[in-house]
Write an enzyme that holds these catalytic residues in place. Structure first.
Site, mmCIF file in Angstrom:
data_model
loop_
_atom_site.group_PDB
_atom_site.id
_atom_site.type_symbol
_atom_site.label_atom_id
_atom_site.label_comp_id
_atom_site.label_asym_id
_atom_site.label_seq_id
_atom_site.Cartn_x
_atom_site.Cartn_y
_atom_site.Cartn_z
ATOM 1 N N GLY A 46 4.360 -10.181 18.863
ATOM 2 C CA GLY A 46 5.569 -9.395 19.055
ATOM 3 C C GLY A 46 6.180 -9.050 17.709
ATOM 4 C CD GLN A 51 10.111 -9.891 13.477
ATOM 5 O OE1 GLN A 51 9.765 -9.480 14.574
ATOM 6 N NE2 GLN A 51 9.583 -10.960 12.940
ATOM 7 C CB CYS A 94 9.313 -16.103 13.594
ATOM 8 S SG CYS A 94 10.213 -14.575 13.314
ATOM 9 C CG LEU A 95 4.671 -11.855 12.689
ATOM 10 C CD1 LEU A 95 4.385 -10.411 13.058
ATOM 11 C CD2 LEU A 95 3.414 -12.524 12.126
ATOM 12 C CG HIS A 136 10.666 -14.855 19.242
ATOM 13 N ND1 HIS A 136 10.358 -16.079 18.676
ATOM 14 C CD2 HIS A 136 10.670 -13.964 18.207
ATOM 15 C CE1 HIS A 136 10.196 -15.924 17.368
ATOM 16 N NE2 HIS A 136 10.374 -14.653 17.059
ATOM 17 C CD GLU A 137 9.332 -10.364 18.865
ATOM 18 O OE1 GLU A 137 10.019 -9.910 17.934
ATOM 19 O OE2 GLU A 137 8.440 -11.211 18.671
ATOM 20 C CG HIS A 140 13.656 -11.033 15.821
ATOM 21 N ND1 HIS A 140 13.967 -11.651 14.629
ATOM 22 C CD2 HIS A 140 12.426 -11.491 16.165
ATOM 23 C CE1 HIS A 140 12.958 -12.459 14.290
ATOM 24 N NE2 HIS A 140 12.021 -12.391 15.207
HETATM 25 ZN ZN LIG Z 1 10.269 -13.491 15.286
#
Ligand SMILES: [Zn+2]
Length: 176
Positions: A46, A51, A94-95, A136-137, A140
């Site tokens: 995701g 991000q 998480c990226l 999660h996204e 963000h």
């Molecule tokens: Zn993340």
């Protein structure tokens, strides 16, 4: 399509509340394609627009397994309209917080309303991994990170580690 750099902790942009998207047009579809390519390359399941430093309410997900055909989906202005009482615990990463993982408990299923890449309204009932990824996204888009769900002690330790790494990079040493 183009790969876009992913911002990481402690970049303050990660704490911004992203703004609603007014129009789904070709520019937005280009951004969606860039995000899908960036997510696949990372690799991740995701990616939220913030991000890649775009503070708009857009995210992409792809929970297809390695051996399966990629199945990316875009969610424009996603909203959780219903959450299950039942909980599901998953070890999240998480990226934007590379190489850190922690167990997070969230509702096991959620109903999400959004627009698709053509601007059409859609609503899905997500369960398991997809439910976790969407939550999660969407977090963000509200400036919330998965480390906000772990103990303050652990969170402070992670943040400090990334602050130190950023400082080292700023001092002229680079990870090659
Ligand atoms: Zn993340």
């Amino acid at each position: 399509m183009a790969l876009r750099p992913i911002i990481i902790l402690p970049d303050p942009k990660l704490r911004l509340v992203s703004r609603k998207i007014e129009r789904v047009d070709d520019d937005l579809r280009r951004l969606i394609d860039d995000m899908i390519e960036t997510m696949h390359e990372a690799p991740g399941v995701g990616l939220a627009a913030i991000q890649i430093a775009e503070p708009i309410r857009l995210l992409v997900v792809d929970v297809a397994k390695k051996e399966e055909t990629p199945a990316p989906q875009a969610f424009v202005n996603p909203e959780i309209v219903w959450s299950a009482e039942e909980r599901f615990t998953y070890e999240e990463g998480c990226l934007s917080i590379p190489e850190y993982y922690a167990e997070v408990e969230r509702p096991a299923s959620v109903r999400v309303r959004a627009l698709d890449r053509e601007g059409r309204p859609r609503e899905i009932l997500a369960e398991g991994l997809l439910a976790t990824v969407l939550q999660h996204e969407i977090d963000h888009l509200n400036g919330v990170l998965f480390i906000d769900y772990i103990s303050k002690l652990k969170r402070d330790r992670v943040i400090k580690k990334f602050q130190k790494a950023a400082k080292r990079a700023g001092d002229g040493s680079h990870v090659l």
